[in-house]
Design a protein around this motif. Structure first.
Motif, PDB file in Angstrom:
ATOM      1  N   MET B 321       0.827  -1.199   0.000  1.00 48.62           N
ATOM      2  CA  MET B 321       0.000   0.000   0.000  1.00 48.62           C
ATOM      3  C   MET B 321       0.869   1.260   0.000  1.00 48.62           C
ATOM      4  SD  MET B 321      -3.103  -1.317   0.180  1.00 48.62           S
ATOM      5  CE  MET B 321      -4.212  -0.065   0.777  1.00 48.62           C
ATOM      6  N   ALA B 322       2.001   1.190   0.704  1.00 50.98           N
ATOM      7  CA  ALA B 322       2.890   2.353   0.778  1.00 50.98           C
ATOM      8  C   ALA B 322       3.431   2.702  -0.603  1.00 50.98           C
ATOM      9  CB  ALA B 322       4.045   2.071   1.735  1.00 50.98           C
ATOM     10  N   ARG B 323       3.627   1.684  -1.421  1.00 51.54           N
ATOM     11  CA  ARG B 323       4.150   1.926  -2.771  1.00 51.54           C
ATOM     12  C   ARG B 323       3.215   2.779  -3.609  1.00 51.54           C
ATOM     13  NH1 ARG B 323       6.896  -3.632  -4.497  1.00 51.54           N
ATOM     14  NH2 ARG B 323       8.696  -3.418  -3.153  1.00 51.54           N
ATOM     15  N   VAL B 324       1.908   2.684  -3.347  1.00 50.46           N
ATOM     16  CA  VAL B 324       0.974   3.497  -4.124  1.00 50.46           C
ATOM     17  C   VAL B 324       0.514   4.701  -3.314  1.00 50.46           C
ATOM     18  CG1 VAL B 324       0.214   1.580  -5.554  1.00 50.46           C
ATOM     19  CG2 VAL B 324      -1.038   2.106  -3.465  1.00 50.46           C
ATOM     20  N   GLY B 325       1.214   4.990  -2.231  1.00 53.69           N
ATOM     21  CA  GLY B 325       0.935   6.209  -1.481  1.00 53.69           C
ATOM     22  C   GLY B 325      -0.154   6.073  -0.435  1.00 53.69           C
ATOM     23  N   SER B 327      -1.694   3.557   3.118  1.00 53.47           N
ATOM     24  CA  SER B 327      -1.135   2.799   4.227  1.00 53.47           C
ATOM     25  C   SER B 327      -1.934   1.525   4.436  1.00 53.47           C
ATOM     26  CB  SER B 327      -1.153   3.627   5.504  1.00 53.47           C
ATOM     27  OG  SER B 327      -2.424   3.576   6.073  1.00 53.47           O
ATOM     28  N   GLY B 328      -1.387   0.632   5.243  1.00 51.67           N
ATOM     29  CA  GLY B 328      -2.067  -0.622   5.537  1.00 51.67           C
ATOM     30  C   GLY B 328      -3.456  -0.395   6.117  1.00 51.67           C
ATOM     31  N   ARG B 329      -3.632   0.731   6.802  1.00 52.10           N
ATOM     32  CA  ARG B 329      -4.927   1.030   7.399  1.00 52.10           C
ATOM     33  C   ARG B 329      -6.034   1.090   6.341  1.00 52.10           C
ATOM     34  NH1 ARG B 329      -7.659   3.180  11.893  1.00 52.10           N
ATOM     35  NH2 ARG B 329      -6.075   2.743  13.417  1.00 52.10           N
ATOM     36  N   ALA B 330      -5.674   1.603   5.162  1.00 47.98           N
ATOM     37  CA  ALA B 330      -6.650   1.705   4.079  1.00 47.98           C
ATOM     38  C   ALA B 330      -7.086   0.331   3.594  1.00 47.98           C
ATOM     39  CB  ALA B 330      -6.063   2.511   2.922  1.00 47.98           C
ATOM     40  N   PHE B 331      -6.309  -0.691   3.934  1.00 48.03           N
ATOM     41  CA  PHE B 331      -6.639  -2.036   3.456  1.00 48.03           C
ATOM     42  C   PHE B 331      -7.936  -2.552   4.082  1.00 48.03           C
ATOM     43  CE2 PHE B 331      -6.163  -6.708   3.592  1.00 48.03           C
ATOM     44  CZ  PHE B 331      -6.077  -6.937   2.224  1.00 48.03           C
ATOM     45  N   ILE B 332      -8.230  -2.142   5.319  1.00 48.75           N
ATOM     46  CA  ILE B 332      -9.431  -2.657   5.989  1.00 48.75           C
ATOM     47  C   ILE B 332     -10.718  -2.165   5.312  1.00 48.75           C
ATOM     48  CG2 ILE B 332     -10.684  -2.758   8.186  1.00 48.75           C
ATOM     49  CD1 ILE B 332      -7.968  -2.793   9.574  1.00 48.75           C
ATOM     50  N   PRO B 333     -10.861  -0.843   5.076  1.00 53.34           N
ATOM     51  CA  PRO B 333     -12.036  -0.416   4.305  1.00 53.34           C
ATOM     52  C   PRO B 333     -12.075  -1.061   2.923  1.00 53.34           C
ATOM     53  CG  PRO B 333     -10.832   1.495   5.114  1.00 53.34           C
ATOM     54  CD  PRO B 333     -10.089   0.295   5.579  1.00 53.34           C
ATOM     55  N   LEU B 334     -10.909  -1.250   2.321  1.00 48.08           N
ATOM     56  CA  LEU B 334     -10.897  -1.816   0.972  1.00 48.08           C
ATOM     57  C   LEU B 334     -11.338  -3.279   0.995  1.00 48.08           C
ATOM     58  CD1 LEU B 334      -7.720  -0.170  -0.602  1.00 48.08           C
ATOM     59  CD2 LEU B 334     -10.116   0.403  -0.973  1.00 48.08           C
ATOM     60  N   LEU B 335     -10.886  -4.027   1.997  1.00 42.59           N
ATOM     61  CA  LEU B 335     -11.292  -5.434   2.067  1.00 42.59           C
ATOM     62  C   LEU B 335     -12.786  -5.544   2.368  1.00 42.59           C
ATOM     63  CD1 LEU B 335     -10.098  -8.265   1.739  1.00 42.59           C
ATOM     64  CD2 LEU B 335      -9.831  -8.384   4.196  1.00 42.59           C
ATOM     65  N   SER B 336     -13.309  -4.648   3.215  1.00 43.78           N
ATOM     66  CA  SER B 336     -14.750  -4.754   3.458  1.00 43.78           C
ATOM     67  C   SER B 336     -15.547  -4.266   2.252  1.00 43.78           C
ATOM     68  CB  SER B 336     -15.189  -4.075   4.748  1.00 43.78           C
ATOM     69  OG  SER B 336     -14.718  -2.780   4.809  1.00 43.78           O
ATOM     70  N   SER B 337     -14.897  -3.523   1.356  1.00 45.29           N
ATOM     71  CA  SER B 337     -15.574  -3.147   0.109  1.00 45.29           C
ATOM     72  C   SER B 337     -15.793  -4.353  -0.800  1.00 45.29           C
ATOM     73  CB  SER B 337     -14.775  -2.093  -0.656  1.00 45.29           C
ATOM     74  OG  SER B 337     -14.674  -0.911   0.087  1.00 45.29           O
ATOM     75  N   PHE B 338     -15.104  -5.459  -0.523  1.00 43.10           N
ATOM     76  CA  PHE B 338     -15.399  -6.687  -1.270  1.00 43.10           C
ATOM     77  C   PHE B 338     -16.831  -7.111  -1.021  1.00 43.10           C
ATOM     78  CE2 PHE B 338     -10.757  -8.129  -1.403  1.00 43.10           C
ATOM     79  CZ  PHE B 338     -10.648  -7.763  -2.728  1.00 43.10           C
ATOM     80  N   ALA B 339     -17.316  -6.821   0.183  1.00 40.47           N
ATOM     81  CA  ALA B 339     -18.711  -7.118   0.478  1.00 40.47           C
ATOM     82  C   ALA B 339     -19.588  -6.048  -0.151  1.00 40.47           C
ATOM     83  CB  ALA B 339     -18.926  -7.178   1.979  1.00 40.47           C
TER      84      ALA B 339
END
Lengths: 84, 620
Positions: B321-325, B327-339
């Motif tokens: 996530m850091a590579r695209v600017g 953070s790991g924190r953004a991963f949680i909303p993104l993973l729940s967006s799978f739902a």
């Protein structure tokens, strides 16, 4: 007490340590505040649990009874010493 | 009439406030084992022991009264009576995690300084005991000067004592006033040291408890095995979506067939019967059959959230996530967006940095939400052979996984570009508390699945049924002259509109059916399937309905490149009114939702076009 001062980034895993000093000036204001809120302070016990990948990636460490993930840039500002 | 006294639940993230709220009020707020499950103020009713009603509010967790993110601001505003909340709480329940007193007491001390009547809920006392920690609530009571009640919210323990303590303090004392310094009376470090001293005093015994959490983490966070485990979990999830859903889908289809036959037997052939069988039953039925798959997907996500694995996934993903600017924190909303992207976008409130948050909102629709499943499944089912590779990997599941990966890659590229242009700025970093592992409570998981079922059926019964009926009407009239040989769909109003749109989408390999499906699918993605079902039911009224008929028609009418381009379109296209609406609300205006819709449609058009022409070029 023999002390060995090291940064949290390179400190060996699973070895009990104490936060010797934190270079607050190296941290951005919100980062420094978060770090304080999570309980980082001089004299607190800390232990490196995991490093995501060799070279870069975040570090998981135990502080108090809590596990906290932080990035290496922040961890580099935290100096620790071996707890006797 | 004076309003009921207001009592607020306040505390650190993941202290169990929502679980306590549910236990006290019988509400069904979402609970989960990661910091930031609750991002809004929720309120419910509770009766005190003497019968007085109280309004209980559940608030997002925060570490201090100095808010860093949007969700924390809500909490600070409520307990300090600012930000348009008309009244100060009459009392607060400070919820602290018994196993983590050092940290949680610091915020408790800050809250105590507000001068409001307080009860402390010493929550998750069972987990503290599991950790080898024995605490003395009486010592805490003496040190803090307020009632301290040990509770286990998820097991409904300590609730009567808590209610009794609340009865004692609500409305009992005279109105207190806020200290003039607005609450922040001492700096964090001083408070933290006092908290540690108090926590220390309260510990009766401390044995090095079982460290199985650390053992799990040494696999889950392992530099090599950790990412492999994450990948394996996602892989199993997508395989299960297909493998476990086969039987229940069959039952639902049989049910709809019976219903259709029943209606057809009861009613004379005519416009009304066509509306009900071709429009409503064919359309809504085509969508409802996907309920089992959506529930399987939600089951996996709910379990990941309940166990505490979510934050481990964020940890593993941080570097990427850091590579695209981000953070790991953004991963949680993104993973729940799978739902679903709607709660995903709401969950971005936990991200401190505004630019980070905006970027996450803008890419959240690229995470493949469950509404895309019906579209993907029906196209994959029609065009991808149902066989296994190497004996156990289903080809269809693999293609589905590929579409998810495509969405993720698209999101990464989008984030990279956005962070260098419209949402430029320094990254806010990644610092996050990792919750203890817990076994999921099946009651909560079942509740989550039930809530989702109700939402899904409501959507099917309202927005999807309505768009389907409107589409049916536009497809059915005017009727072509008898014996003219013109397709009734081509002759209809919708057919003519679609004919116009077709010229725009023809270059990317789309046909008339797709053009027809795209417009109603603006309301919700699943409607695309309902629309295609309705089109074929009207075009060929003699044929048997159901998913089989749709599949047959698709195979006969669409080429493989067209089908692949259609799939790729749905990876990117922002076809969901609810997502656009929640983006408007969370970004306070139309500017960002308009930008989001624009860039996603452009990406959809380009990517579908590339897919089509590549597929044609290689001779598929």
């Amino acid at each position: 007490m023999a002390t060995m001062i090291d940064s949290l980034v390179t400190f060996p895993r699973h070895q009990r340590a104490t936060v010797a000093s934190i270079d607050w000036d190296r941290l951005a204001v919100p980062e420094a505040r978060r770090l304080r809120e999570l309980g980082f302070d001089e004299g607190v016990g800390v232990e490196v649990l995991h490093r995501a990948r060799l070279g870069s990636g975040p570090i998981a460490c135990r502080i108090g009874r809590m596990t906290v993930a932080l990035r290496r840039t922040v961890a580099a500002a935290i100096s620790v010493s071996v707890r006797s | 009439m004076t309003p009921a006294p207001l009592v607020a639940l306040v505390g650190n993230p993941n202290a169990g406030k929502s679980a306590l709220f549910n236990a006290l009020t019988g509400a069904r707020q979402k609970v989960g084992n990661y910091p930031g499950v609750t991002v809004e103020r929720h309120s419910g009713r509770l009766a005190l022991d003497d019968g007085r009603p109280v309004e209980l509010v559940d608030l997002p967790g925060t570490y201090s009264l100095d808010p860093a993110s949007a969700d924390e601001r809500v909490t600070c505003d409520v307990v300090t009576g600012r930000g348009g909340y008309e009244r100060l709480p009459d009392a607060i329940v400070i919820v602290v995690d018994a196993a983590n007193l050092d940290n949680h007491l610091r915020f408790a001390l800050q809250l105590l300084a507000l001068g409001l009547p307080v009860v402390v809920a010493l929550n998750m006392i069972d987990l503290a005991e599991r950790d080898g920690l024995t605490l003395d609530a009486a010592v805490l009571e003496r040190e803090l000067g307020v009632p301290v009640i040990p509770t286990v919210a998820v097991r409904r323990r300590g609730l009567d004592d808590l209610r009794a303590a609340l009865t004692g303090i609500v409305g009992g004392s005279a109105v207190r006033h806020l200290p003039p310094s607005d609450g922040v009376v001492e700096d964090i470090v001083t408070l933290q040291r006092r908290a540690r001293t108090i926590a220390h005093a309260a510990v009766v015994a401390e044995t090095p408890g079982r460290r199985w959490g650390h053992m799990l983490d040494s696999v889950a966070l392992h530099p090599v095995f950790g990412p492999l485990l994450l990948l394996a979990l996602l892989f199993v999830m997508f395989q299960a979506v297909f493998a476990w859903s086969e039987a229940p889908i069959g039952w639902i289809e049989d049910g709809f067939k019976l219903l259709e036959a029943g209606v057809a037997g009861l009613m004379p052939d005519g416009v009304l019967r066509s509306l009900i069988t071709d429009g409503l039953i064919a359309g809504v039925g085509a969508v409802i059959v996907f309920l089992p798959q959506i529930l399987i997907l939600f089951l996996f996500i709910l379990v990941l959230e309940a166990t505490g694995y979510m934050v481990r996934a964020a940890f593993l993903m941080d570097r990427m996530m850091a590579r695209v600017g981000l953070s790991g924190r953004a991963f949680i909303p993104l993973l729940s967006s799978f739902a679903c992207a709607v709660p995903g976008i709401m969950a971005t409130r936990t991200i401190d940095d505004e630019k980070d948050r905006l970027t996450t909102i803008l890419i959240a629709p690229l995470m493949t939400c469950s509404a895309r499943l019906p579209v993907y499944t029906i196209i994959i089912g029609a065009f991808i052979p149902d066989r296994t590779i190497g004996g156990w990997i289903g080809l269809q599941g693999l293609v589905l996984l590929g579409l998810y990966v495509m969405g993720i890659l698209g999101a990464f590229v989008a984030a990279l570009l956005l962070r260098r242009t419209v949402t430029k700025g320094a990254s806010s970093g990644f610092m996050m508390e990792m919750p203890k592992y817990q076994l999921p409570l099946w009651r909560d998981v079942a509740l989550g699945l039930w809530t989702r079922t109700v939402i899904f059926l409501k959507r099917a019964g309202t927005i999807i049924a309505l768009t389907t009926v409107v589409l049916w009407a536009l497809l059915s009239f005017p009727k072509p002259p008898a014996g003219s040989g013109i397709s009734p769909v081509d002759y209809s109003v919708a057919g003519r509109i679609a004919g116009g749109l077709e010229t725009v989408v023809r270059p990317i390999g789309f046909n008339r059916d797709i053009a027809l499906a795209l417009i109603p699918a603006m309301a919700a993605r699943e409607v695309a399937v309902a629309a295609i079902g309705t089109v074929y039911a009207i075009d060929d009224p003699e044929a048997e309905g159901g998913q089989k008929a749709i599949t047959e028609n698709l195979r006969n009418r669409w080429s493989l490149p067209t089908a692949l381009a259609f799939l790729m379109w749905f990876v990117f296209a922002p076809q969901c009114i609810s997502t656009i609406a929640v983006t408007r609300r969370e970004t306070n205006g139309w500017r960002w939702p308009a930008f989001m819709v624009g860039y996603l449609f452009a990406a959809a058009y380009i990517m579908a076009g590339i897919t089509y022409w590549l597929a044609v070029a290689v001779g598929l």
